[in-house]
Design a protein around this motif. Structure first.
Motif, PDB file in Angstrom:
ATOM      1  N   PHE A   1      30.562  53.238  22.351  1.00 58.35           N
ATOM      2  CA  PHE A   1      29.405  53.134  23.239  1.00 58.35           C
ATOM      3  C   PHE A   1      28.195  52.605  22.467  1.00 58.35           C
ATOM      4  CE2 PHE A   1      25.774  55.224  25.461  1.00 58.35           C
ATOM      5  CZ  PHE A   1      25.942  54.667  26.721  1.00 58.35           C
ATOM      6  N   ILE A   2      27.923  53.178  21.307  1.00 58.53           N
ATOM      7  CA  ILE A   2      26.785  52.758  20.491  1.00 58.53           C
ATOM      8  C   ILE A   2      26.966  51.321  20.005  1.00 58.53           C
ATOM      9  CG2 ILE A   2      25.629  53.152  18.271  1.00 58.53           C
ATOM     10  CD1 ILE A   2      26.030  56.158  18.795  1.00 58.53           C
ATOM     11  N   VAL A   3      28.153  51.003  19.519  1.00 57.97           N
ATOM     12  CA  VAL A   3      28.430  49.650  19.028  1.00 57.97           C
ATOM     13  C   VAL A   3      28.203  48.621  20.134  1.00 57.97           C
ATOM     14  CG1 VAL A   3      30.391  48.156  18.442  1.00 57.97           C
ATOM     15  CG2 VAL A   3      29.956  50.202  17.107  1.00 57.97           C
ATOM     16  N   ASN A   4      28.741  48.877  21.312  1.00 62.17           N
ATOM     17  CA  ASN A   4      28.614  47.915  22.395  1.00 62.17           C
ATOM     18  C   ASN A   4      27.175  47.765  22.870  1.00 62.17           C
ATOM     19  OD1 ASN A   4      31.287  47.130  22.367  1.00 62.17           O
ATOM     20  ND2 ASN A   4      31.907  48.637  23.886  1.00 62.17           N
TER      21      ASN A   4
ATOM     22  N   LEU B   1      27.978  49.666  31.218  1.00 57.72           N
ATOM     23  CA  LEU B   1      27.553  48.455  31.904  1.00 57.72           C
ATOM     24  C   LEU B   1      26.044  48.450  32.157  1.00 57.72           C
ATOM     25  CD1 LEU B   1      30.464  47.989  34.471  1.00 57.72           C
ATOM     26  CD2 LEU B   1      30.008  46.644  32.414  1.00 57.72           C
ATOM     27  N   ALA B   2      25.531  49.530  32.696  1.00 58.37           N
ATOM     28  CA  ALA B   2      24.103  49.568  33.030  1.00 58.37           C
ATOM     29  C   ALA B   2      23.229  49.427  31.789  1.00 58.37           C
ATOM     30  CB  ALA B   2      23.781  50.877  33.763  1.00 58.37           C
ATOM     31  N   PHE B   3      23.496  50.223  30.781  1.00 59.21           N
ATOM     32  CA  PHE B   3      22.677  50.146  29.566  1.00 59.21           C
ATOM     33  C   PHE B   3      22.924  48.848  28.798  1.00 59.21           C
ATOM     34  CE2 PHE B   3      22.560  54.855  30.071  1.00 59.21           C
ATOM     35  CZ  PHE B   3      21.182  54.955  30.254  1.00 59.21           C
ATOM     36  N   GLY B   4      24.154  48.347  28.832  1.00 58.79           N
ATOM     37  CA  GLY B   4      24.458  47.078  28.166  1.00 58.79           C
ATOM     38  C   GLY B   4      23.676  45.932  28.782  1.00 58.79           C
TER      39      GLY B   4
ATOM     40  N   LEU C   1      22.678  40.551  20.865  1.00 58.20           N
ATOM     41  CA  LEU C   1      22.986  39.272  21.506  1.00 58.20           C
ATOM     42  C   LEU C   1      21.832  38.833  22.416  1.00 58.20           C
ATOM     43  CD1 LEU C   1      25.021  36.987  21.707  1.00 58.20           C
ATOM     44  CD2 LEU C   1      26.117  38.226  23.590  1.00 58.20           C
ATOM     45  N   GLY C   2      21.207  39.780  23.096  1.00 58.08           N
ATOM     46  CA  GLY C   2      20.039  39.450  23.913  1.00 58.08           C
ATOM     47  C   GLY C   2      18.902  38.915  23.059  1.00 58.08           C
ATOM     48  N   LEU C   3      18.634  39.586  21.944  1.00 61.04           N
ATOM     49  CA  LEU C   3      17.581  39.124  21.029  1.00 61.04           C
ATOM     50  C   LEU C   3      17.877  37.716  20.516  1.00 61.04           C
ATOM     51  CD1 LEU C   3      17.043  42.384  18.946  1.00 61.04           C
ATOM     52  CD2 LEU C   3      15.345  41.308  20.429  1.00 61.04           C
ATOM     53  N   LEU C   4      19.107  37.490  20.102  1.00 64.24           N
ATOM     54  CA  LEU C   4      19.488  36.178  19.573  1.00 64.24           C
ATOM     55  C   LEU C   4      19.434  35.097  20.646  1.00 64.24           C
ATOM     56  CD1 LEU C   4      22.471  37.322  17.338  1.00 64.24           C
ATOM     57  CD2 LEU C   4      20.267  36.423  16.538  1.00 64.24           C
ATOM     58  N   THR C   5      19.846  35.433  21.864  1.00 65.89           N
ATOM     59  CA  THR C   5      19.788  34.475  22.969  1.00 65.89           C
ATOM     60  C   THR C   5      18.340  34.110  23.283  1.00 65.89           C
ATOM     61  OG1 THR C   5      21.845  35.336  23.897  1.00 65.89           O
ATOM     62  CG2 THR C   5      20.428  34.084  25.387  1.00 65.89           C
ATOM     63  N   GLY C   6      17.483  35.112  23.371  1.00 63.71           N
ATOM     64  CA  GLY C   6      16.067  34.849  23.626  1.00 63.71           C
ATOM     65  C   GLY C   6      15.439  34.034  22.512  1.00 63.71           C
ATOM     66  N   LEU C   7      15.788  34.346  21.294  1.00 63.47           N
ATOM     67  CA  LEU C   7      15.271  33.610  20.137  1.00 63.47           C
ATOM     68  C   LEU C   7      15.727  32.153  20.172  1.00 63.47           C
ATOM     69  CD1 LEU C   7      13.700  33.904  17.463  1.00 63.47           C
ATOM     70  CD2 LEU C   7      15.868  34.421  16.368  1.00 63.47           C
ATOM     71  N   ALA C   8      16.995  31.939  20.460  1.00 66.14           N
ATOM     72  CA  ALA C   8      17.531  30.571  20.521  1.00 66.14           C
ATOM     73  C   ALA C   8      16.882  29.775  21.651  1.00 66.14           C
ATOM     74  CB  ALA C   8      19.043  30.607  20.693  1.00 66.14           C
ATOM     75  N   GLU C   9      16.631  30.426  22.782  1.00 67.86           N
ATOM     76  CA  GLU C   9      16.017  29.729  23.913  1.00 67.86           C
ATOM     77  C   GLU C   9      14.556  29.390  23.652  1.00 67.86           C
ATOM     78  OE1 GLU C   9      16.728  32.070  27.414  1.00 67.86           O
ATOM     79  OE2 GLU C   9      18.868  31.584  27.438  1.00 67.86           O
ATOM     80  N   SER C  10      13.864  30.243  22.916  1.00 66.78           N
ATOM     81  CA  SER C  10      12.444  29.984  22.649  1.00 66.78           C
ATOM     82  C   SER C  10      12.226  29.109  21.426  1.00 66.78           C
ATOM     83  CB  SER C  10      11.687  31.309  22.489  1.00 66.78           C
ATOM     84  OG  SER C  10      12.131  31.992  21.337  1.00 66.78           O
ATOM     85  N   HIS C  11      13.213  28.972  20.587  1.00 69.84           N
ATOM     86  CA  HIS C  11      13.145  28.121  19.402  1.00 69.84           C
ATOM     87  C   HIS C  11      14.351  27.191  19.407  1.00 69.84           C
ATOM     88  CE1 HIS C  11      10.736  31.644  18.285  1.00 69.84           C
ATOM     89  NE2 HIS C  11      10.034  30.785  17.556  1.00 69.84           N
ATOM     90  N   SER C  12      14.218  26.085  20.101  1.00 76.26           N
ATOM     91  CA  SER C  12      15.360  25.184  20.272  1.00 76.26           C
ATOM     92  C   SER C  12      15.832  24.562  18.961  1.00 76.26           C
ATOM     93  CB  SER C  12      15.014  24.084  21.272  1.00 76.26           C
ATOM     94  OG  SER C  12      13.895  23.353  20.820  1.00 76.26           O
ATOM     95  N   ASN C  13      15.054  24.746  17.904  1.00 75.32           N
ATOM     96  CA  ASN C  13      15.446  24.187  16.608  1.00 75.32           C
ATOM     97  C   ASN C  13      16.235  25.182  15.753  1.00 75.32           C
ATOM     98  OD1 ASN C  13      13.311  25.888  16.173  1.00 75.32           O
ATOM     99  ND2 ASN C  13      12.280  24.581  14.690  1.00 75.32           N
ATOM    100  N   ALA C  14      16.668  26.289  16.356  1.00 81.16           N
ATOM    101  CA  ALA C  14      17.468  27.269  15.615  1.00 81.16           C
ATOM    102  C   ALA C  14      18.752  26.600  15.132  1.00 81.16           C
ATOM    103  CB  ALA C  14      17.803  28.466  16.496  1.00 81.16           C
ATOM    104  N   PRO C  15      19.094  26.756  13.860  1.00 82.13           N
ATOM    105  CA  PRO C  15      20.296  26.095  13.326  1.00 82.13           C
ATOM    106  C   PRO C  15      21.565  26.553  14.044  1.00 82.13           C
ATOM    107  CG  PRO C  15      18.990  27.108  11.567  1.00 82.13           C
ATOM    108  CD  PRO C  15      18.406  27.554  12.863  1.00 82.13           C
ATOM    109  N   ARG C  16      22.303  25.601  14.585  1.00 82.69           N
ATOM    110  CA  ARG C  16      23.517  25.918  15.342  1.00 82.69           C
ATOM    111  C   ARG C  16      24.529  26.717  14.526  1.00 82.69           C
ATOM    112  NH1 ARG C  16      26.696  25.640  19.482  1.00 82.69           N
ATOM    113  NH2 ARG C  16      28.793  24.792  19.454  1.00 82.69           N
ATOM    114  N   PRO C  17      24.807  26.341  13.270  1.00 82.41           N
ATOM    115  CA  PRO C  17      25.781  27.131  12.503  1.00 82.41           C
ATOM    116  C   PRO C  17      25.347  28.595  12.335  1.00 82.41           C
ATOM    117  CG  PRO C  17      25.431  25.023  11.447  1.00 82.41           C
ATOM    118  CD  PRO C  17      24.399  25.144  12.529  1.00 82.41           C
TER     119      PRO C  17
END
Length: 123
Positions: free
Chosen positions: A39-42, A108-111, A49-65
């Motif tokens: 539960f904690i891991v998920n 699901l809800a907390f995730g 993943l949310g943080l990384l997605t938001g970061l990638a969307e706001s900084h389009s120059n994030a290195p793809r690798p």
């Protein structure tokens, strides 16, 4: 392509090791007689993943690798839907159907909430 695979593989090693460490730290912790480690891991994986997605969307120059390493590699290996499914079925088969249902609903809800919140921090 090959270089991207190496980044994903390196991230996967990190994510798997982190998942193992969290599982060991939580090995004897139970809530409603269900193991809490998955539960904690998920939930942490959803937040990351949310943080990384938001970061990638706001900084389009994030290195793809780097993004592949962190999202597909680390988050993919860190989180575990198969263990979540197994633990849920075992609880239901052990006569704890309402606890299994609560585990699924809370996961699901907390995730979703943590992913959305994490993504929103950078959007």
């Amino acid at each position: 392509m090959f270089q991207n695979c190496l980044y994903v593989m390196a991230g996967g090693a990190i994510g798997a090791l982190l998942r193992y460490c969290v599982a060991q730290l939580c090995a004897n912790v139970r809530v409603l007689t269900l193991p809490i480690g998955t539960f904690i891991v998920n939930l942490l994986g959803c937040l990351l993943l949310g943080l990384l997605t938001g970061l990638a969307e706001s900084h389009s120059n994030a290195p793809r690798p780097l993004m592949l390493m962190l999202t597909v590699g680390v988050c993919g290996a860190f989180t575990t839907f198969s263990t979540f499914s197994s633990e849920t079925i075992k609880a239901a088969e052990a006569g704890m159907a309402w606890q299994a249902a609560l585990y699924v609903a809370a996961s699901l809800a907390f995730g979703f909430l943590l992913f959305w919140w994490g993504k929103g921090l950078f959007s």
